[in-house]
Design an enzyme around this catalytic site. Structure first.
Site, mmCIF file in Angstrom:
data_model
loop_
_atom_site.group_PDB
_atom_site.id
_atom_site.type_symbol
_atom_site.label_atom_id
_atom_site.label_comp_id
_atom_site.label_asym_id
_atom_site.label_seq_id
_atom_site.Cartn_x
_atom_site.Cartn_y
_atom_site.Cartn_z
ATOM 1 C CG ASN A 1 -2.066 1.025 1.049
ATOM 2 O OD1 ASN A 1 -2.288 1.562 -0.033
ATOM 3 N ND2 ASN A 1 -2.769 1.291 2.134
ATOM 4 C CG ASP B 1 -4.413 -7.642 -3.126
ATOM 5 O OD1 ASP B 1 -5.388 -8.416 -3.072
ATOM 6 O OD2 ASP B 1 -4.486 -6.435 -2.837
#
Length: 253
Positions: A9, A147
């Site tokens: 992130n 992810d």
């Protein structure tokens, strides 16, 4: 072989939170990162050649968005960037290191949670990628880390009843994952730990992390031929570097 995958992130944010200091204690052979959110010029210089790893970054065209990376102890025989699909590749979602007959991939599937247009983009990614997955494992072995933005089964998220109509747990997404796993691939965490939820992502709302109201959306998906090579798996939660936790797996390779 020790492989770590982590959605950071933002690579700069994770760096500031001590992620790379922690990595230096793990002695991983390969590190796969997603959502680096930085172009080459924006990545801290000390990470470009981090700890003598071979570092390859594949950022999105849009600054501060998406992007993947792989850091490896051993130089790969070949590096593949992208999936030959402009919509996917402009967002830096696929990076592959090849070693002999083994490929290690850092994958970042789109999220559809922010609107219908994003969900349709995610479906287009899935429709494009699944036929590739079904063909590629016939000739090579794959460790596809990253992810995937899909929780496959009820065990894979805490509040599954409240998310039946939400992106990441839609029937179409779960069926897609089922089809993938029936076509020559193994979910390595679930293979080792059939009854352990293994959450890797938590919302920033409602104290989800503290209460462990999580989702398992980060995977190491492997070709079936490799499942007997699995040694161990761990989700690292002692420090929080991101809204995702690193997934660490060891293989007898």
């Amino acid at each position: 072989m020790k492989i770590i995958t982590a959605n950071v992130n933002g690579i700069r944010s994770a760096h500031n939170k001590g992620f790379f200091e922690w990595l230096s204690t793990e002695d991983a052979d390969i590190i796969c990162l997603q959502e680096i959110k930085a172009d080459i010029d924006s990545i801290p210089k000390e990470l470009i050649n981090y700890n003598n790893y071979i570092c390859e970054f594949y950022p999105a065209q849009k600054k501060g968005y998406s992007g993947v990376a792989i850091l490896a102890r051993t130089k790969p025989d070949n590096i593949i960037t992208g999936l030959a699909n402009q919509e996917i590749d402009d967002e830096g979602r696929y990076l592959e290191f090849q070693y002999g007959q083994l490929s290690v991939i850092s994958l970042y599937m789109p999220s559809g949670s922010s609107g219908e247009d994003k969900q349709q983009k995610k479906f287009r990614f899935m429709d494009y990628y699944l036929p590739i997955l079904k063909k590629q494992h016939l000739d090579r072995d794959y460790i596809i880390t990253g992810d995937w933005n899909i929780a496959h089964n009820e065990i894979d998220l805490k509040n599954w009843k409240g998310n039946l109509k939400n992106s990441g747990f839609l029937p179409e997404e779960r069926a897609w994952m089922t089809e993938l796993l029936k076509s020559g691939y193994t979910d390595s965490w679930r293979h080792l730990y059939p009854d352990a939820p293994g959450y890797t992502w938590w919302s920033n709302r409602g104290q989800a992390y503290t209460k462990d109201v999580g989702w398992r959306i980060d995977y190491q998906i492997i070709t079936d031929r490799l499942k007997d090579k699995l040694k161990s798996a761990q989700i690292y939660k002692d420090q929080k570097f991101s809204d995702h936790a690193p997934l660490i797996m060891e293989y007898d390779l």
